[in-house]
Design a protein around this motif. Structure first.
Motif, PDB file in Angstrom:
ATOM      1  N   ASN A   3      49.427  34.097  42.405  1.00 12.47           N
ATOM      2  CA  ASN A   3      48.551  34.218  41.240  1.00 12.47           C
ATOM      3  C   ASN A   3      47.268  33.407  41.462  1.00 12.47           C
ATOM      4  OD1 ASN A   3      49.015  31.534  40.615  1.00 12.47           O
ATOM      5  ND2 ASN A   3      50.861  32.041  39.426  1.00 12.47           N
ATOM      6  N   ARG A   4      46.333  33.493  40.443  1.00 14.73           N
ATOM      7  CA  ARG A   4      45.005  32.882  40.642  1.00 14.73           C
ATOM      8  C   ARG A   4      45.088  31.378  40.849  1.00 14.73           C
ATOM      9  NH1 ARG A   4      41.557  35.629  36.631  1.00 14.73           N
ATOM     10  NH2 ARG A   4      40.843  33.617  35.896  1.00 14.73           N
ATOM     11  N   GLN A   5      46.060  30.774  40.133  1.00 19.49           N
ATOM     12  CA  GLN A   5      46.224  29.314  40.249  1.00 19.49           C
ATOM     13  C   GLN A   5      46.669  28.928  41.668  1.00 19.49           C
ATOM     14  OE1 GLN A   5      48.871  27.930  37.276  1.00 19.49           O
ATOM     15  NE2 GLN A   5      47.994  25.868  37.262  1.00 19.49           N
ATOM     16  N   ASP A   6      47.626  29.735  42.210  1.00 20.12           N
ATOM     17  CA  ASP A   6      48.084  29.470  43.585  1.00 20.12           C
ATOM     18  C   ASP A   6      46.923  29.604  44.559  1.00 20.12           C
ATOM     19  OD1 ASP A   6      50.629  29.091  42.754  1.00 20.12           O
ATOM     20  OD2 ASP A   6      51.317  31.120  43.234  1.00 20.12           O
ATOM     21  N   VAL A   7      46.125  30.660  44.371  1.00 17.48           N
ATOM     22  CA  VAL A   7      45.004  30.894  45.285  1.00 17.48           C
ATOM     23  C   VAL A   7      44.053  29.693  45.224  1.00 17.48           C
ATOM     24  CG1 VAL A   7      42.970  32.329  45.739  1.00 17.48           C
ATOM     25  CG2 VAL A   7      45.170  33.407  45.179  1.00 17.48           C
ATOM     26  N   ARG A   8      43.736  29.248  43.990  1.00 14.92           N
ATOM     27  CA  ARG A   8      42.824  28.096  43.853  1.00 14.92           C
ATOM     28  C   ARG A   8      43.414  26.853  44.524  1.00 14.92           C
ATOM     29  NH1 ARG A   8      41.217  29.300  38.453  1.00 14.92           N
ATOM     30  NH2 ARG A   8      42.670  27.743  37.668  1.00 14.92           N
ATOM     31  N   HIS A   9      44.728  26.657  44.324  1.00 13.89           N
ATOM     32  CA  HIS A   9      45.387  25.497  44.921  1.00 13.89           C
ATOM     33  C   HIS A   9      45.322  25.578  46.453  1.00 13.89           C
ATOM     34  CE1 HIS A   9      48.142  22.170  45.412  1.00 13.89           C
ATOM     35  NE2 HIS A   9      48.839  22.912  46.252  1.00 13.89           N
ATOM     36  N   ASN A  10      45.567  26.781  47.001  1.00 11.06           N
ATOM     37  CA  ASN A  10      45.545  26.933  48.457  1.00 11.06           C
ATOM     38  C   ASN A  10      44.148  26.683  49.026  1.00 11.06           C
ATOM     39  OD1 ASN A  10      48.229  27.451  48.452  1.00 11.06           O
ATOM     40  ND2 ASN A  10      48.049  29.679  48.697  1.00 11.06           N
TER      41      ASN A  10
END
Ligand code: C2E
Ligand code: MG
Ligand code: MG
Length: 268
Positions: A3-10
């Motif tokens: 999800n978008r949060q995972d992408v931002r975290h990565n």
């Protein structure tokens, strides 16, 4: 699908990893590789560790997986090789038992694109009084196979005396094609097969066939992930020459490795 949060975290984590070496957050741990007949240590796999300032330890599977596609492993990859060779030179100076020891370093496909790789390695070895045969280079099967220039580099490395190992053997899309086309000297049987030895006749058959294939091709073998005496005994009885896993020793700092493993005692 992340999800978008995972992408931002990565994205954040990749950016942090790009800074990690400069901040002194990277280190190398060593895990013993053992001769299955004599139960003596013959080598050490160098495993990268990242201790982030606020997040703490980050798993290599996470940071390598993020850094490799971003092309962020050149500096850290060179750091791993240099540190491993520094430590090998220190162990050799400290103990005769380290005389024939090799260090085995994981190499990502993008490192093979560096045309200066061999010259850099030879300079690094020379300055420490070491030879090409002291350094094993592990190429994982979970990454895509090297392209034409990476394969050409592997051939040059092989020709220069470096020992190339196919890591996580049996997990890639075309394990047998890799053995046919890459200039390898050894196979590392993936931990998944070792783990399943007790419960899966298929894993036992795959391991036996891999050992036979390696014998027929004149290749060495290291079985990874040995945790129990039953696994060790099965592999030994089927002629597996070398093993690695928690049964023999977990990854340790350079000093702990020297103290715990280079003291002449036999592993389990
Ligand atoms: P690998 O090269 O297959 O390394 C073996 C992994 O299995 C290591 O995990 C090791 O700690 C773990 N292991 C060894 N014996 C056992 C056992 O008996 N039981 C269990 N459960 N695990 C065992 P680690 O250190 O987390 O590394 C994971 C992967 O990250 C490595 O797998 C390698 O593919 C990659 N990696 C680590 N360091 C580097 C590096 O410097 N460069 C590159 N390109 N990749 C690296
Ligand atoms: Mg490895
Ligand atoms: Mg492996």
């Amino acid at each position: 699908m992340p999800n978008r949060q995972d992408v931002r975290h990565n994205v954040w984590l990749s950016g942090e990893f790009a800074e990690a070496e400069g901040r002194g957050e990277l280190s190398i741990a060593y895990q013993p590789i053992v001769d299955m007949q004599t139960r003596r240590i013959v080598g050490a796999e160098a495993l990268m560790r990242w201790h982030h300032g606020t997040r703490g330890a980050v798993s290599p599977n996470t940071f390598i997986g993020l850094a490799e596609p971003e092309g962020l492993l050149h500096g850290p990859g060179a750091f791993a090789i240099e540190t491993a060779l520094d430590d090998l030179a220190i162990w050799r100076a400290a103990s005769d038992l380290a005389d024939g020891l090799f260090v085995s370093v994981n190499v990502s496909p993008s490192q093979l694109e560096d045309q200066g790789l061999i010259d850099g390695l030879i300079t690094t070895l020379d300055s420490r009084g070491l030879d090409a045969g002291d350094l094993h280079l592990e190429l994982t099967e979970t990454a895509p196979p090297p392209g034409p220039s990476g394969t050409a580099m592997l051939n040059r490395l092989h020709g220069a005396g470096f020992h190339i190992a196919i890591d996580d053997f049996g997990t890639g899309y075309s394990s047998l094609l890799r053995v046919q086309h890459l200039p390898c000297r050894s196979l590392k049987i993936d931990r998944g097969f070792t783990t399943d030895l007790a419960t899966s006749a298929t894993s036992r058959a795959i391991v036996r066939s891999t050992l036979q294939l390696a014998r027929d091709m004149g290749l060495d073998v290291v079985a990874e992930g040995i945790e129990t005496e039953d696994q060790r005994d099965f592999l030994h009885d089927n002629g597996c020459p070398m093993g690695q896993g928690y049964l023999f020793g977990k990854p340790a700092t350079s000093d702990d490795f020297r103290r715990a493993f280079l003291n002449g005692s036999l592993t389990p």
